[in-house]
Motif scaffolding. Structure first.
Motif, PDB file in Angstrom:
ATOM      1  N   UNK A   3     -16.342 -41.806  -7.343  1.00  0.00           N
ATOM      2  CA  UNK A   3     -17.216 -40.654  -7.473  1.00  0.00           C
ATOM      3  C   UNK A   3     -16.704 -39.520  -6.592  1.00  0.00           C
ATOM      4  N   UNK A   4     -17.226 -38.356  -6.869  1.00  0.00           N
ATOM      5  CA  UNK A   4     -16.861 -37.196  -6.067  1.00  0.00           C
ATOM      6  C   UNK A   4     -18.125 -36.575  -5.480  1.00  0.00           C
ATOM      7  N   UNK A   5     -17.972 -36.009  -4.330  1.00  0.00           N
ATOM      8  CA  UNK A   5     -19.081 -35.346  -3.650  1.00  0.00           C
ATOM      9  C   UNK A   5     -18.546 -34.154  -2.866  1.00  0.00           C
ATOM     10  N   UNK A   6     -19.412 -33.183  -2.663  1.00  0.00           N
ATOM     11  CA  UNK A   6     -19.015 -31.981  -1.945  1.00  0.00           C
ATOM     12  C   UNK A   6     -19.047 -32.218  -0.445  1.00  0.00           C
ATOM     13  N   UNK A   7     -17.970 -31.788   0.198  1.00  0.00           N
ATOM     14  CA  UNK A   7     -17.848 -31.915   1.651  1.00  0.00           C
ATOM     15  C   UNK A   7     -17.799 -30.520   2.263  1.00  0.00           C
ATOM     16  N   UNK A   8     -18.629 -30.314   3.261  1.00  0.00           N
ATOM     17  CA  UNK A   8     -18.644 -29.024   3.949  1.00  0.00           C
ATOM     18  C   UNK A   8     -17.498 -28.961   4.962  1.00  0.00           C
ATOM     19  N   UNK A   9     -16.839 -27.819   5.035  1.00  0.00           N
ATOM     20  CA  UNK A   9     -15.794 -27.601   6.031  1.00  0.00           C
ATOM     21  C   UNK A   9     -15.799 -26.129   6.427  1.00  0.00           C
ATOM     22  N   UNK A  10     -15.079 -25.824   7.486  1.00  0.00           N
ATOM     23  CA  UNK A  10     -15.068 -24.473   8.036  1.00  0.00           C
ATOM     24  C   UNK A  10     -13.652 -23.911   8.001  1.00  0.00           C
ATOM     25  N   UNK A  11     -13.560 -22.645   7.601  1.00  0.00           N
ATOM     26  CA  UNK A  11     -12.293 -21.917   7.627  1.00  0.00           C
ATOM     27  C   UNK A  11     -12.360 -20.941   8.802  1.00  0.00           C
ATOM     28  N   UNK A  12     -11.476 -21.148   9.774  1.00  0.00           N
ATOM     29  CA  UNK A  12     -11.507 -20.394  11.032  1.00  0.00           C
ATOM     30  C   UNK A  12     -10.231 -19.572  11.134  1.00  0.00           C
ATOM     31  N   UNK A  13     -10.390 -18.287  11.476  1.00  0.00           N
ATOM     32  CA  UNK A  13      -9.256 -17.384  11.623  1.00  0.00           C
ATOM     33  C   UNK A  13      -8.719 -17.479  13.052  1.00  0.00           C
ATOM     34  N   UNK A  14      -7.409 -17.790  13.176  1.00  0.00           N
ATOM     35  CA  UNK A  14      -6.732 -17.852  14.463  1.00  0.00           C
ATOM     36  C   UNK A  14      -5.925 -16.562  14.634  1.00  0.00           C
ATOM     37  N   UNK A  15      -6.446 -15.632  15.428  1.00  0.00           N
ATOM     38  CA  UNK A  15      -5.809 -14.326  15.562  1.00  0.00           C
ATOM     39  C   UNK A  15      -4.501 -14.385  16.339  1.00  0.00           C
ATOM     40  N   UNK A  16      -4.335 -15.418  17.160  1.00  0.00           N
ATOM     41  CA  UNK A  16      -3.092 -15.507  17.944  1.00  0.00           C
ATOM     42  C   UNK A  16      -1.894 -15.839  17.057  1.00  0.00           C
ATOM     43  N   UNK A  17      -2.104 -16.741  16.095  1.00  0.00           N
ATOM     44  CA  UNK A  17      -1.014 -17.118  15.188  1.00  0.00           C
ATOM     45  C   UNK A  17      -1.133 -16.450  13.818  1.00  0.00           C
ATOM     46  N   UNK A  18      -2.184 -15.644  13.630  1.00  0.00           N
ATOM     47  CA  UNK A  18      -2.415 -14.945  12.363  1.00  0.00           C
ATOM     48  C   UNK A  18      -2.441 -15.924  11.181  1.00  0.00           C
ATOM     49  N   UNK A  19      -3.168 -17.029  11.364  1.00  0.00           N
ATOM     50  CA  UNK A  19      -3.313 -18.040  10.321  1.00  0.00           C
ATOM     51  C   UNK A  19      -4.784 -18.404  10.184  1.00  0.00           C
ATOM     52  N   UNK A  20      -5.064 -19.156   9.122  1.00  0.00           N
ATOM     53  CA  UNK A  20      -6.409 -19.653   8.874  1.00  0.00           C
ATOM     54  C   UNK A  20      -6.361 -21.166   8.945  1.00  0.00           C
ATOM     55  N   UNK A  21      -7.185 -21.747   9.780  1.00  0.00           N
ATOM     56  CA  UNK A  21      -7.229 -23.185   9.975  1.00  0.00           C
ATOM     57  C   UNK A  21      -8.490 -23.751   9.328  1.00  0.00           C
ATOM     58  N   UNK A  22      -8.359 -24.984   8.767  1.00  0.00           N
ATOM     59  CA  UNK A  22      -9.496 -25.667   8.168  1.00  0.00           C
ATOM     60  C   UNK A  22      -9.964 -26.769   9.105  1.00  0.00           C
ATOM     61  N   UNK A  23     -11.278 -26.841   9.337  1.00  0.00           N
ATOM     62  CA  UNK A  23     -11.869 -27.847  10.203  1.00  0.00           C
ATOM     63  C   UNK A  23     -13.012 -28.524   9.465  1.00  0.00           C
ATOM     64  N   UNK A  24     -13.140 -29.833   9.698  1.00  0.00           N
ATOM     65  CA  UNK A  24     -14.321 -30.523   9.196  1.00  0.00           C
ATOM     66  C   UNK A  24     -15.536 -30.084  10.009  1.00  0.00           C
ATOM     67  N   UNK A  25     -16.683 -30.505   9.541  1.00  0.00           N
ATOM     68  CA  UNK A  25     -17.906 -30.089  10.235  1.00  0.00           C
ATOM     69  C   UNK A  25     -17.926 -30.609  11.671  1.00  0.00           C
ATOM     70  N   UNK A  26     -17.508 -31.854  11.884  1.00  0.00           N
ATOM     71  CA  UNK A  26     -17.491 -32.413  13.243  1.00  0.00           C
ATOM     72  C   UNK A  26     -16.461 -31.701  14.115  1.00  0.00           C
TER      73      UNK A  26
END
Length: 858
Positions: free
Chosen positions: A280-303
């Motif tokens: 089965x599939x289910x939706x998982x919440x995650x966060x997209x965080x902008x790292x201004x020092x490296x000018x990248x976007x990092x993905x983090x789980x909720x925890x």
């Protein structure tokens, strides 16, 4: 100008989480809603089993009618087209069991189209300027499919979809056959498959869950789930909706039935259990965080996000400042897998083996929106096939019954009724009748009225047989059974029309292959080990290459094209390539590798093409300087053209230099002559004139020599121009000849088309005449039938009158005989009475005499 990660996230709605800003997005929801928001993968094992079992039962109840129908459809294709009730009824009526299976031929024809026109899975880079397909990934995909006979498995799934409406293959990576692992793709019985009851889209693309009910020997199940008992493994709760009734008994029921025989052992393959695997599939919440020092976007789980935000909050508190973090919350699909037992999970829930997709690929047929079920072509062909069988059986029954017509007879018409039933239909037998049954005035036997006519049933049978292909839209040309004379272009267009009707089925097959391609891409990027040797035949690669992660990583789009090596595509490509190969024959002869590439697309046998390739490769290997010689010739040709250009430039510069030198010399000589004349040096002037004359003569000789060289060079150029012009004229002549042949071919084709049209008109006229003649014959035949009917009616009337007259005569004769018999009886009675009276009289006289003469003895 590049933008930083924070600016990219600012374009989208996001939540700016800063220390001290606390929010509870679920604060307004009750306890029931909060429990529902907990993902299934995060619940307890007991709750997971209870919820998943409820899903499976609901999906099984939804599709239980489809499963029974699928079993009937599969048996129908195999020729089991009569139900038990029909067979019993036919046996009671003495009718034969007749099944002419026409459905299987149609399904095999469609399956043959799929096999002869297989598709190829290609991979195109998505985030890359290079839009060419990745030949290495395409070759690895083909290598993986060849290793497990994936094309055959896909064809079997497609054939099952044609019958039942659903075809299934399962993809997995197994380490049972090879220690490094191998890709496995196999077709499974569609009746083992359970799908989300709310799924409606083609190929079940939006399904939230899928499952499989698998029957396997107990020994295999114990090896897969060590430490579990047989009662814990067997899913008895799923058996009630399983189709195979012979395997619905649980292990305990089998042991109770066989407790005295001792036949059932744990390792006996007849001792089976039901194992349920669900994904089965289910939706998982995650966060997209902008790292201004490296000018990248990092993905983090909720925890992980909570930990990072807590650390930033603590740092801000120590520094006495607020630390802002640009982020936004998003959701993504996650796929999980679980094995269900009788009362609990057999092992812990873990991610699905195919990454972000299900392990099963689905081919779907047509969708019944009313019953909300999938169905195949057998459903629409079932009724015409059944009626064809019934009409054929009825026709044979009529022919058998009317070969010797039935009769109506009175009970006393025969001496032995059983003997009459047995011998009446036998031409050589004798049927004994009761006295007077035939000769009496009222016969006790007459034929049954209304003899059956089978012609109407023959027409119905023809209509039913024609309806089998009519309901599917598949014409006889597509089946190769069109028995009529028609142009090839017409037959080709009718075949294309038949393929258009099947476009929805092949579109579902194309979507299924895209799903399979994504599964293979996942296994390429995650499971295929580095250093695996794969044979690649393409432009970028050749022969055998090693698989490395840097060549397989990235994002790709899966594209399904017609395989260039399939028979149908080969024939179509070869028909286009043949005229071109005639034009470019010189280039093909000069480049053997181009010729070999062209032969790859020819319908010639593969062994023959491979033999030619090996022969050319062997020749190149025996002559290693061949390739170097070809490269040298190319370089020499380029150098020749460069030298000619440089020579022309040098000649022009030299002529300019000579002209400048001549001008300078003339100026110097003129100045010298003016000086000598000024000094009255006549002898010096004469000497100078002679010197100038000698120099001029020498210059003239040089000029003549240069002119000769230039003329020679011009002649050479003219010769080369003439040669090139001749070559161009030859090419123009060849082009004109080709154009002439093409025009002649067009004219010939037009003439043939006109002739065909004329022939068609003549054929139509002949057909009309034949139809008119047939109608006239039919009218004459009808009139003859009418006359015959009238004659038969007259004969019948005359016969009836004659029969009545004979009966009256017989009746009169019988009456006369009766009167004569009665008169004779009366005469005989009178004579008998007279004799009796005479005897009595004589007896009385004798007694009287004896009484008068007692002493006398007579």
């Amino acid at each position: 100008m590049a933008r930083n990660a924070a600016a990219v996230l600012d374009d989208i709605e996001y939540q700016d989480i800063t220390p001290g800003a606390e929010s509870d997005e679920y604060s307004g929801q009750g306890e029931t809603e909060l429990k529902a928001l907990v993902p299934l993968s995060k619940k307890s094992p007991k709750a997971q089993f209870r919820i998943l079992r409820g899903y499976i039962k609901a999906d099984l109840d939804y599709s239980v009618k489809w499963r029974k129908q699928a079993t009937d459809d599969l048996g129908f294709v195999a020729g089991d087209q009569l139900s038990d009730e029909d067979k019993q009824l036919l046996d009671e009526q003495g009718r034969p069991h007749i099944v002419f299976n026409r459905i299987e031929t149609i399904l095999k024809a469609i399956a043959g189209m799929e096999i002869n026109g297989r598709h190829e899975i290609n991979y195109l880079p998505r985030n890359n300027a290079d839009t060419q397909k990745n030949e290495l990934l395409t070759a690895i995909s083909k290598w993986m499919g060849d290793g497990c006979d994936a094309e055959d498995e896909q064809s079997e799934a497609f054939q099952q979809c044609l019958s039942t409406g659903i075809g299934i293959t399962e993809s997995r990576y197994s380490y049972e056959n090879e220690p490094e692992g191998s890709y496995i793709e196999e077709q499974i019985d569609c009746r083992e498959f359970v799908w989300d009851r709310t799924s409606r889209k083609k190929n079940l693309r939006e399904a939230r869950r899928m499952a499989r009910l698998r029957r396997m020997p107990l020994g295999d199940a114990l090896q897969i789930f060590p430490g579990k008992t047989k009662l814990q493994i067997d899913c008895v709760w799923a058996n009630q909706n399983y189709l195979d009734e012979a395997t619905l008994k649980s292990i305990e029921e089998k042991r109770i039935r066989q407790e005295n025989s001792g036949l059932w052992e744990d390792n006996d393959d007849r001792n089976e259990v039901t194992v349920v695997v669900v994904q089965w599939r289910e939706k998982e919440a995650y966060w997209r965080v902008a790292d201004e020092t490296s000018n990248t976007v990092q993905d983090y789980t909720d925890d992980e996000y909570q930990k990072v935000s807590g650390r930033l909050k603590a740092i801000g508190n120590k520094m006495g400042a607020q630390v802002a973090m640009h982020s936004r919350k998003a959701f993504r699909w996650r796929y999980y897998q679980a094995f269900l037992g009788s009362e609990d999970l057999l092992e812990a829930v873990h991610p699905a083996p195919c990454g972000q997709q299900f392990s099963w690929g689905v081919i779907t047929g047509a969708f019944d929106a009313k019953k909300r079920q999938w169905y195949g072509l057998v459903r629409v062909m079932r009724d015409p096939q059944l009626w064809a069988n019934k009409f054929m059986s009825q026709i044979m029954q009529l022919l058998n019954a009317t070969a010797k017509g039935g009769i109506l007879a009175e009970a006393d018409a025969f001496d032995d009724q059983r003997q009459a039933e047995e011998t009446y239909a036998m031409p050589e037998g004798i049927t004994w009748m009761a006295p007077g049954a035939l000769s009496g005035g009222k016969p006790k036997i007459m034929p049954k009225p209304g003899q059956a006519d089978a012609s109407a049933y023959v027409n119905l049978l023809t209509y039913a047989v024609q309806s089998i292909t009519a309901v599917t839209g598949i014409n006889l040309e597509l089946l190769g059974q069109a028995d009529k004379d028609q142009p090839g272009i017409v037959e080709h267009m009718r075949k294309q029309a038949g393929m258009t009707v099947l476009a929805t089925m092949f579109d579902s097959l194309r979507g299924f292959l895209k799903i399979v391609g994504r599964k293979r891409l996942y296994f390429m990027q995650t499971r295929v080990p580095d250093g695996t040797m794969v044979r690649v035949a393409g432009i970028e690669y050749a022969q055998v290459v090693q698989v490395t992660k840097d060549k397989t990583t990235g994002t790709y789009d899966v594209v399904v094209d017609d395989a260039p090596t399939s028979p149908n595509v080969k024939e179509a490509n070869w028909a286009v390539m043949q005229p071109m190969m005639t034009i470019f024959k010189d280039q093909l002869a000069a480049s053997p590798e181009l010729l070999v590439l062209a032969m790859e697309y020819s319908p010639l046998p593969t062994a023959f093409v491979e033999a030619i390739k090996k022969t050319l490769a062997k020749q190149q290997a025996q002559d290693p300087g061949q390739q170097q010689w070809q490269e040298t010739m190319k370089q020499l040709a380029i150098a020749k053209l460069t030298a000619e250009i440089n020579k022309d430039q040098s000649t022009a510069e030299m002529q300019n230099a000579k002209a400048g030198a001549t001008t300078s010399t003339a100026t110097y000589d003129l100045a010298m002559a003016q000086n000598l004349l000024a000094k009255n040096d006549i002898s010096g002037f004469e000497h100078h004139i002679k010197a100038m004359s000698g120099a001029a003569k020498a210059e003239l000789d040089k000029a003549k020599a240069a002119q000769t060289i230039a003329q020679t060079y011009q002649d050479m150029q003219q010769t080369d121009i003439d040669r090139r012009q001749h070559h161009s004229d030859m090419l123009d002549a060849a082009t004109n000849r080709a154009a002439t042949r093409h025009s002649s071919a067009i004219e010939t084709q037009g003439a043939m088309a006109d002739a065909h049209q004329a022939q068609t008109a003549r054929h139509q006229a002949l057909t009309d005449r034949i139809m008119a003649h047939m109608q006239a014959r039919q009218q004459a035949l009808d009139s003859l039938h009418a006359m015959a009917d009238r004659e038969q009616a007259g004969q019948q009337i005359a016969g009836d009158q004659s029969l009545k007259a004979q009966q009256m005569a017989q009746d009169q004769e019988g009456a006369a005989q009766d009167r004569q018999l009665k008169a004779q009886q009366l005469r005989q009675q009178d004579q008998h009475n007279q004799r009796t009276s005479d005897i009595q009289r004589l007896t009385a006289q004798a007694a009287l005499q004896a009484a008068q003469n007692p002493g006398n003895e007579t």
